[in-house]
Design a protein around this motif. Structure first.
Motif, short mmCIF file in Angstrom:
data_model
loop_
_atom_site.label_atom_id
_atom_site.label_comp_id
_atom_site.label_asym_id
_atom_site.label_seq_id
_atom_site.Cartn_x
_atom_site.Cartn_y
_atom_site.Cartn_z
N PHE A 175 -14.48 70.79 25.57
CA PHE A 175 -15.57 70.93 26.54
C PHE A 175 -16.94 70.68 25.91
O PHE A 175 -17.90 70.39 26.61
N ASP A 176 -16.99 70.79 24.57
CA ASP A 176 -18.28 70.56 23.89
C ASP A 176 -18.61 69.08 23.76
O ASP A 176 -19.77 68.73 23.49
N THR A 177 -17.64 68.19 23.98
CA THR A 177 -17.90 66.75 23.85
C THR A 177 -17.54 65.98 25.12
O THR A 177 -17.67 64.76 25.15
N MET A 178 -17.05 66.68 26.14
CA MET A 178 -16.64 66.01 27.38
C MET A 178 -17.29 66.70 28.59
O MET A 178 -17.51 67.92 28.58
N SER A 179 -17.59 65.91 29.60
CA SER A 179 -18.11 66.47 30.84
C SER A 179 -16.95 66.93 31.71
O SER A 179 -15.79 66.59 31.46
N GLU A 180 -17.24 67.70 32.74
CA GLU A 180 -16.19 68.19 33.63
C GLU A 180 -15.46 67.05 34.32
O GLU A 180 -14.26 67.14 34.59
N ASP A 181 -16.16 65.99 34.62
CA ASP A 181 -15.54 64.86 35.30
C ASP A 181 -14.50 64.16 34.42
O ASP A 181 -13.57 63.53 34.94
N GLN A 182 -14.68 64.25 33.11
CA GLN A 182 -13.75 63.59 32.20
C GLN A 182 -12.48 64.40 31.96
O GLN A 182 -11.50 63.87 31.46
#
Length: 601
Positions: free
Chosen positions: A225-232
């Motif tokens: 979650f620290d390197t990805m958005s919720e959409d990803q």
């Protein structure tokens, strides 16, 4: 002149003590430190199945990882404990806490060294959907890429780094509990010492509970979650391929360990006894520290033999070793057992253990200390209490032998099968794909491709609702849903938890009395050493061995994809295995308590 004034102030019972010369304040600080230390251990246990899935570890490897902190602890605990009365115990405890802080940071480091988590569907570039793709004469079969080809150079260092962090955690724990217990017993009154130890052990037991509850909360967040958005993020928490933010809890625990380590550098080497009338009985342990290093080396074998040949001490320690052996295996894999045996999520399993089972054990530990203080029990009375409690525990413990279901059947995995099913042999399935589906006929498959599914139904958001035209599900035209079929044991979860909680409550009543027996049956100067030997035997005979014994998965079972662990790791742990071990250890513990009773009478 200054020395005499200090002595007079200490002898006046009505004079207020300083904060760092108060036994009660030391008990508070030590309780918070052990809570933070065992929070790391509890969080590790709650995250063990997640770490398996993230780095593709087998149950054997994760069992070794969970027990590896005992290696460094075992090698050093006896010698460090023997030096306890010669060292500045509070400062050594503080140094151990700082080392634990560093080790906790190392536990989280693999997350920042490794790539993003990749689950099975993206391993094969030609079969992204996971559906059955029939071979044609113009195509060649697709072979799955090996896990070795998918690993980056940093991935090869992940498991050794985790082992190193666990090793340092074990070394850091060496002085914390033996020195803390002996320091409290040296300066507390005989009347209050059992109560203080009961409070210490109870608050300490909250550490694993907070670890499991922290795991239940933090594993709700996606690992990257620290390197990805919720959409990803395309997975949800109900998906068996979901991996939570296992690393976040170690960062939080590291901060807590640092804060709780600081007060220890301000406590004195010795503080005035809580009860001035017992000052003379506390003095022998002070005289022992003046011996030379040469005398220490010469006296070590004789003191070790003197301690180990004390019948009461040896019987109590053997009884505690058996209990530690049971708990080590259960606490490591109980969350995974509940997750798979009763078809629950990782979050629910961790919440159940941290919010119900461990708090009941904490309550029992406190009650044991209160009973010791209220009835002013000596060694004989404490041994009687332990023996009675163990007998009463048999009632709720025996039914646990019969609660459980057979190992869940997964087509091609359990029972083991060589080669692909004929109905999916031409589907070009990625061998290591793990995307479990439950067929309409109740048979589970490791992926829709292995079920022979050639089509799927989706909703408006492109989320898969159903796989259709599955050749291996009830013949052509069967369907499968993207989930596990489960074990069918969900109805047994409530009685299992109730019996387990009652057993934990009752057996923890003997925790404080058994510690008091140890401290009352050895000379004052040997207290740190006796507690150290006790924990060494825990490490050698109990805690490292049982997590490995609870790993019953066959090594020949096919593995899942890179980063998802072994398929068999999703199968239930054998109920019979841990129940049989549990029963044997209960019997031995009861016999040991009877021996203490007779020896101390």
């Amino acid at each position: 002149m200054e020395v005499s004034e200090v002595k007079v102030s200490c002898d006046r019972p009505g004079r207020t003590r300083g904060l760092f010369t108060s036994v009660k304040f030391f008990v508070l600080c030590h309780s918070l430190l052990q809570l933070a230390q065992l929070l790391v251990s509890g969080y590790m246990k709650s995250s063990i199945s997640t770490i398996e899935r993230r780095f593709g570890l087998s149950s054997q490897k994760s069992g070794l990882l969970a027990a590896f902190n005992e290696v460094g602890n075992t090698l050093l605990i006896v010698f460090v404990s023997f030096l306890g009365s010669r060292l500045h115990r509070p400062r050594v405890i503080g140094c151990g806490a700082l080392l634990a802080c560093l080790a906790s940071l190392l536990m989280a480091l693999p997350h920042f060294l490794s790539r993003r988590y990749e689950y099975s569907e993206i391993i094969s570039a030609r079969n992204v959907s996971g559906l059955c793709q029939m071979e044609s004469p113009l195509t060649t079969p697709t072979t799955s890429q090996s896990c070795d080809s998918q690993e980056s150079p940093s991935d090869n260092r992940i498991y050794p780094l985790l082992l190193l962090a666990q090793l340092l955690l074990g070394i850091a724990a060496v002085p914390i509990q033996p020195f803390g217990i002996s320091y409290i017993d040296d300066h507390a009154s005989k009347k209050n010492s059992p109560l203080y130890l009961g409070i210490l052990l109870a608050v300490t037991s909250i550490g694993p509970a907070l670890g499991f509850l922290s795991g239940a909360f933090l594993l709700r967040f996606y690992v990257d979650f620290d390197t990805m958005s919720e959409d990803q993020i395309q997975l949800d928490r109900s998906d068996l391929r979901w991996v939570g933010a296992w690393w976040l809890g170690f960062l939080v625990a590291s901060c807590l360990l640092f804060l709780t380590a600081l007060p220890y550098f301000f406590f004195p080497r010795h503080m005035p006894p809580e009860d001035e009338s017992e000052a003379d009985t506390k003095r022998p342990s002070d005289l022992f520290q003046e011996v030379s290093l040469l005398h220490f080396l010469k006296s070590f074998p004789s003191i070790a033999m003197r301690t180990l040949l004390t019948p009461v001490y040896l019987l109590v320690v053997l009884a505690q070793v058996n209990m530690a052996a049971v708990l080590a295996g259960l606490i490591t894999f109980m969350a995974k057992f509940i997750e798979r045996q009763f078809n629950q999520t990782v979050v629910f399993s961790a919440t159940l253990i941290g919010g119900v089972c461990i708090p009941l054990a904490v309550l029992g530990t406190v009650m044991g200390g209160v009973l010791m203080r209220r009835w002013s029990l000596r060694v004989s009375g404490a041994s009687k209490l332990c023996a009675i409690v163990i007998v009463l525990c048999i009632g709720p413990a025996l039914p646990l032998l019969f609660i459980g279901c057979p190992t869940q059947q997964v087509s091609g995995v359990f029972p083991p099968r060589s080669g692909a099913l004929s109905c999916s042999a031409s589907c070009q399935c990625v061998q290591d794909m793990f995307h479990p589906v439950c067929g309409s006929d109740g048979v589970e498959f490791t992926s829709p491709c292995h079920a022979g599914c050639v089509a799927m139904e989706t909703d408006s958001s492109s989320k898969v609702l159903n796989f259709t035209e599955c050749h291996c599900v009830g013949g052509v035209g069967g369907s499968a849903t993207p989930r596990s079929c489960g074990s069918g044991c969900g109805r047994l979860l409530l009685p299992f938890v109730v019996l387990l909680g009652i057993t934990g409550l009752m057996v923890s009543l003997s925790h404080t009395p058994s510690f008091v027996i140890i401290l009352r049956t050895v000379p004052a100067q040997d207290k740190s050493f006796a507690v150290g030997v006790q924990y060494m035997l825990f490490r050698i005979l109990g805690e490292p061995l049982c997590p490995a014994q609870f790993c019953t998965a066959p090594s020949s079972t096919p593995h899942a994809s890179c980063g998802t662990g072994s398929v068999v790791n999703r199968l239930p742990v054998s109920t019979t295995t841990w129940s049989a071990l549990d029963t044997g250890f209960w019997v031995f513990r009861w016999c040991s308590c009877l021996g203490v009773w007779s020896a101390s009478s």
